[in-house]
Write a protein that holds these residues in place. Structure first.
Motif, PDB file in Angstrom:
ATOM      1  N   ARG A   1      11.284  -2.593  -9.464  1.00  0.00           N
ATOM      2  CA  ARG A   1       9.943  -2.815  -8.907  1.00  0.00           C
ATOM      3  C   ARG A   1       9.484  -4.238  -9.207  1.00  0.00           C
ATOM      4  NH1 ARG A   1       7.352   1.910  -6.293  1.00  0.00           N
ATOM      5  NH2 ARG A   1       8.933   3.468  -6.707  1.00  0.00           N
ATOM      6  N   VAL A   2       9.713  -4.662 -10.455  1.00  0.00           N
ATOM      7  CA  VAL A   2       9.305  -6.016 -10.842  1.00  0.00           C
ATOM      8  C   VAL A   2       9.994  -7.034  -9.926  1.00  0.00           C
ATOM      9  CG1 VAL A   2       9.380  -7.739 -12.690  1.00  0.00           C
ATOM     10  CG2 VAL A   2       8.812  -5.370 -13.231  1.00  0.00           C
TER      11      VAL A   2
ATOM     12  N   TYR B   1       8.753  -6.560  -6.105  1.00  0.00           N
ATOM     13  CA  TYR B   1       7.391  -7.051  -5.921  1.00  0.00           C
ATOM     14  C   TYR B   1       7.366  -8.578  -6.094  1.00  0.00           C
ATOM     15  CZ  TYR B   1       5.714  -2.164  -6.468  1.00  0.00           C
ATOM     16  OH  TYR B   1       5.484  -0.816  -6.334  1.00  0.00           O
ATOM     17  N   GLY B   2       8.158  -9.049  -7.045  1.00  0.00           N
ATOM     18  CA  GLY B   2       8.216 -10.492  -7.285  1.00  0.00           C
ATOM     19  C   GLY B   2       8.730 -11.228  -6.055  1.00  0.00           C
ATOM     20  N   ALA B   3       9.754 -10.664  -5.417  1.00  0.00           N
ATOM     21  CA  ALA B   3      10.276 -11.287  -4.199  1.00  0.00           C
ATOM     22  C   ALA B   3       9.211 -11.296  -3.114  1.00  0.00           C
ATOM     23  CB  ALA B   3      11.528 -10.545  -3.726  1.00  0.00           C
ATOM     24  N   ALA B   4       8.390 -10.255  -3.069  1.00  0.00           N
ATOM     25  CA  ALA B   4       7.292 -10.220  -2.099  1.00  0.00           C
ATOM     26  C   ALA B   4       6.268 -11.314  -2.412  1.00  0.00           C
ATOM     27  CB  ALA B   4       6.623  -8.850  -2.092  1.00  0.00           C
ATOM     28  N   VAL B   5       5.906 -11.444  -3.700  1.00  0.00           N
ATOM     29  CA  VAL B   5       4.947 -12.495  -4.091  1.00  0.00           C
ATOM     30  C   VAL B   5       5.487 -13.859  -3.688  1.00  0.00           C
ATOM     31  CG1 VAL B   5       3.794 -13.642  -6.028  1.00  0.00           C
ATOM     32  CG2 VAL B   5       4.021 -11.152  -6.020  1.00  0.00           C
ATOM     33  N   ASP B   6       6.789 -14.045  -3.883  1.00  0.00           N
ATOM     34  CA  ASP B   6       7.407 -15.332  -3.552  1.00  0.00           C
ATOM     35  C   ASP B   6       7.534 -15.558  -2.042  1.00  0.00           C
ATOM     36  OD1 ASP B   6       7.645 -15.889  -6.235  1.00  0.00           O
ATOM     37  OD2 ASP B   6       9.685 -15.127  -6.404  1.00  0.00           O
ATOM     38  N   GLY B   7       7.156 -14.564  -1.272  1.00  0.00           N
ATOM     39  CA  GLY B   7       7.201 -14.717   0.175  1.00  0.00           C
ATOM     40  C   GLY B   7       8.574 -14.509   0.787  1.00  0.00           C
TER      41      GLY B   7
ATOM     42  N   VAL C   1      10.071 -11.577   1.150  1.00  0.00           N
ATOM     43  CA  VAL C   1      10.263 -10.215   1.612  1.00  0.00           C
ATOM     44  C   VAL C   1       9.056  -9.752   2.400  1.00  0.00           C
ATOM     45  CG1 VAL C   1      10.246  -7.869   0.679  1.00  0.00           C
ATOM     46  CG2 VAL C   1      11.811  -9.553  -0.260  1.00  0.00           C
ATOM     47  N   LYS C   2       9.299  -9.126   3.543  1.00  0.00           N
ATOM     48  CA  LYS C   2       8.147  -8.644   4.304  1.00  0.00           C
ATOM     49  C   LYS C   2       8.004  -7.132   4.226  1.00  0.00           C
ATOM     50  CE  LYS C   2      10.940  -8.835   8.498  1.00  0.00           C
ATOM     51  NZ  LYS C   2      11.267  -9.600   9.687  1.00  0.00           N
ATOM     52  N   GLU C   3       9.042  -6.465   3.765  1.00  0.00           N
ATOM     53  CA  GLU C   3       8.976  -5.011   3.725  1.00  0.00           C
ATOM     54  C   GLU C   3       9.832  -4.525   2.565  1.00  0.00           C
ATOM     55  OE1 GLU C   3       9.393  -3.635   7.874  1.00  0.00           O
ATOM     56  OE2 GLU C   3      10.147  -1.786   6.937  1.00  0.00           O
ATOM     57  N   ILE C   4       9.296  -3.605   1.784  1.00  0.00           N
ATOM     58  CA  ILE C   4      10.055  -3.027   0.680  1.00  0.00           C
ATOM     59  C   ILE C   4      10.132  -1.525   0.913  1.00  0.00           C
ATOM     60  CG2 ILE C   4      10.161  -2.653  -1.815  1.00  0.00           C
ATOM     61  CD1 ILE C   4       8.314  -5.083  -2.152  1.00  0.00           C
TER      62      ILE C   4
END
Lengths: 350, 414
Positions: free
Chosen positions: B294-295, B298-304, B306-309
């Motif tokens: 999860r860390v 979510y971190g990859a999402a924060v970094d932009g 990833v658009k979908e998990i």
């Protein structure tokens, strides 16, 4: 005024809309947080039926990423903690308002057991812990934060980390016949206050002990919470003992042990959810799981719903010393480690 | 003075100076040759121990190792060393191996190939080694007591596996004594060992941090039978979950190559199949690993990135990349896959880095893959293998023909 008043039903009813609006607030003000929720497919107008439905962040995110919901110019204070995993420091950004609210609510919470007056205070630590401001440890921050709630501070350890029995005796001679406050980390309280008081026959019966930090270091000595309380009572007369659970990522929110011991209670602005580590659904009372801490205080960073790396169990709802859920902390989740051919273990060679 | 614990052959602790002196001496029975029959006999005996049902059941990775070291396989590998004309092939000399602490068996591949090339070897086995590594050392010592005395003498004189605490003295002396130093275990290990100088003629063979990804042909998927698709998911499971996806050759991203609707359909079917493989294998994800994922996600999402998990239970996390060019190469947790679509293998060419090691593939023809390799032109990617073979060790690794690296040529003209 007490902050341990709300039944679970009241808490749900009052906190849920506040937490949902905090979620929206953080989405609007923290791009990173918004990206997480969007990538999980949580709609901006999503409805949350219960506190347990709110999306949570793993607390370790604050070690790996800067997450804040205020512009840089409004950051008043940055809290850092290295934690125990060695995975870098958490960075928590507070604006002026948030910093004020944290202190105020921490005070309100502790008032429950301390009363409104600042009491003479025995610090079970060394003054050295707060002297070196540059390498401020989490322990130092805890000691400094707690020092505000007392007066006439006496440190139990001298500059060489040796118990200063004379200083303690002097403190007790002066203030020991009326309520006084004792603060320290659990293992230090045991090792330096309990053992010294027992060996020197010191009377701590007017003390109110506030302690935190976990039981891990005491396991070797076969001391758990009940044993801790029993031995303090029998050997020093100290009965008013309150463990608390809290973390720098939700500073200002402490889950405080009730007078009868062995259960931690949520202040009115906070809640806990114990989650099943397989399904992440909320566990029923009595079933252990991962502790999620919920608080309405974090407004300057998206830390209002955090999944900790601790295991706990909910002991009951509205059936303890104070209303709401009450729970115990069972220990830390074991650290995730992987096999592999890369430097997953740093410094493997040489 | 630091002493070294001798794990194989089991023997008294030794100082580094004495160890080097012993390893430099010619063994009883004469110097080892490339493909020395004494070493071949010993390694074959050792391989049989690894293939013993009790060992193979406990540590399946040791069965793979035993298979790799069977007599026929060894002969096949050694036959690639046949030299023509006037060049003669000899061992390099003394080889110092520093394997990673956290892969239990890789040190054996490296050691065995070097020994078969006729080298004297000293292998540093981590003090944290456990499980399979212990079983390997047991099997080696057991094999030693079952071979002819002359073979045992030659092996004992030339092959050592040792453990020592972090020590500049020992690492420095072994580095200086070595003709070849073999460093596995990532960038940090390579940098740490490079502090110790080698003799002027000596060289390093390094295996730094690598990362790997998978490619699947949408057309190939559509052509495949239900059974082949299921087998692909199983192969991919083995590639990814055996070492918690942390092996260098385990895929960390999956690229679907083809048209968009086809890629979406194939990707979602593959995800479902993979989830059912996890269920069938009763794969267990530790809670800490689930949180780690999860860390990372979510971190990859924060970094932009990833658009979908999407989570399929704790075992499988799929991160839809915003752009295939920004695939995360670091380890994100066991069973966390970046996912993206590209139109053709050529689209991946500019994305590939030198660091990229293994491409696991499904559904492509040999021609397509060869064309892809030519387009990459050696800038990155050392091996392209079908799903299910990512972890299969080969005597050619990270672009090195190991037996060639472990030997040298002498030319003679009359």
């Amino acid at each position: 005024m007490s902050v341990f008043t709300r039944s679970q039903a009241d808490r749900e009813a009052l906190l849920l809309p506040e937490l949902a609006s905090l979620t929206a607030h953080h989405r609007a003000n923290s791009e990173g947080y918004e990206r997480i929720l969007a990538s999980l497919g949580i709609a901006p107008d999503a409805d949350f039926a219960t506190i347990a439905d709110l999306p949570w962040l793993p607390v370790r995110m604050f070690k790996t990423h800067d997450l804040k919901s205020v512009p840089d110019s409004e950051v008043f204070k940055t809290l850092t903690s290295s934690g125990t995993t060695g995975a870098g420091a958490s960075r928590i950004y507070l604006d002026k308002e948030a910093a004020g609210a944290q202190t105020k609510q921490l005070g309100a919470t502790l008032q429950e057991v301390l009363g409104g007056e600042r009491l003479p205070m025995l610090m079970v630590d060394t003054i050295g812990i707060i002297k070196n401001r540059r390498s401020f440890s989490a322990r130092g921050a805890g000691v400094l934060g707690m020092a505000n709630f007392g007066r006439k501070h006496t440190y139990v350890l001298d500059e060489n980390d040796q118990p200063d029995v004379e200083a303690v005796k002097k403190f007790l001679a002066e203030y020991g016949d009326k309520p006084f406050l004792i603060f320290g980390f659990t293992f230090m309280v045991w090792q330096f206050l309990y053992e010294v008081a027992r060996d020197h026959g010191l009377d701590l019966s007017n003390g109110i002990l506030i302690h935190s930090g976990g039981w891990k270091k005491l396991i070797d000595r076969a001391v758990d919470n009940s044993e801790f309380r029993r031995r303090f009572k029998e050997d020093t007369g100290l009965t008013r003992i309150h463990n608390y659970y809290g973390m720098i990522e939700q500073i200002g929110t402490v889950f405080l042990e009730g007078p009868s011991g062995n259960s931690l209670y949520c202040p009115d602005f906070a809640d806990v959810v114990i989650r099943n580590p397989e399904t992440w659904e909320e566990q029923p009372v009595g079933e252990p799981g991962v502790i999620e801490v919920v608080s309405t205080l974090p407004r300057s960073y998206p830390g209002h719903v955090l999944l900790t790396e601790d295991l706990g169990v909910c002991n009951g709802i509205d059936d303890g010393d104070w209303p709401g859920k009450h729970f115990s902390v069972l220990g830390r989740l074991p650290k995730a480690e992987a096999r592999g051919c890369s430097d997953t273990f740093s410094g493997a060679a040489a | 003075m630091t002493t070294l614990t001798q794990r194989f052959p089991l023997s008294d602790a030794v100082s580094v100076g004495d160890l080097v002196d012993e390893l430099r001496a010619a063994p009883p029975g004469g110097r080892l040759r490339v493909g020395d029959p004494r070493i071949v006999e010993f390694v074959t005996k050792f391989a049989r121990k690894l293939l013993a049902p009790a060992t193979a059941r406990r540590f399946p990775e040791l069965a793979s190792l035993g298979f790799f070291l069977r007599k026929g396989e060894i002969a096949k590998a050694l036959s690639t060393l046949d030299t023509s004309g006037s060049a003669l092939r000899f061992p390099r000399g003394l080889v110092f191996h520093v394997p990673p602490a956290n892969v239990d068996t890789i040190f054996v591949y490296s050691w065995a190939l070097s020994a078969l090339a006729g080298n004297h070897n000293v292998v540093r086995v981590s003090s944290r080694s456990a499980g399979a590594a212990e079983a390997v050392l047991e099997a080696l010592n057991a094999a030693l007591s079952e071979v002819d005395a002359s073979v045992a003498e030659a092996v004992t004189a030339t092959q050592r596996m040792v453990t020592y605490d972090r020590s500049d003295e020992v690492s420095g002396a072994l580095s200086l004594a070595a003709d070849l130093r073999v460093i596995w275990g990532g960038d940090g290990s390579v940098a740490a060992l490079r502090k110790y100088p080698l003799a002027p003629h000596a060289r390093d063979l390094t295996f730094p941090d690598r990362s790997s990804f998978a490619v699947a042909s949408v057309a190939g998927w559509q052509r495949a039978s239900a059974e082949e698709r299921r087998a692909a998911a199983e192969g991919f499971y083995n590639d990814s979950y055996w070492f918690d996806q942390a092996a260098c050759s385990s895929p960390r991203a999956v690229f679907w190559v083809g048209d968009e609707p086809g890629a979406a359909a194939a990707g979602s079917e593959f995800r479902t199949l993979l989830a059912s493989v996890l269920a069938a294998k009763q794969h267990v994800t530790e809670p800490a690993m689930a949180v780690q994922k999860r860390v990372s996600a979510y971190g990859a999402a924060v970094d932009g990135l990833v658009k979908e998990i999407a989570f399929d239970g704790n075992g499988l996390a799929t991160l839809e990349l915003t752009d295939p060019a920004i695939l995360p190469r670091e380890w994100l947790g066991a069973g966390t896959f970046a996912n993206a679509r590209v139109s053709s293998l050529s689209d991946l060419v500019p994305i590939v880095l030198r660091k990229d090691q293994t491409v696991s593939q499904f559904g492509f023809t040999a021609e397509e893959l060869t064309a892809f390799a030519h387009e990459l032109a050696g800038r990155g990617v050392d091996r392209i293998v079908p799903f299910g073979s990512a972890l299969t060790f080969s005597a050619v690794w990270d672009g090195y023909d190991l037996l060639h690296e472990f030997s040298r040529l002498v030319t003679v003209q009359a």
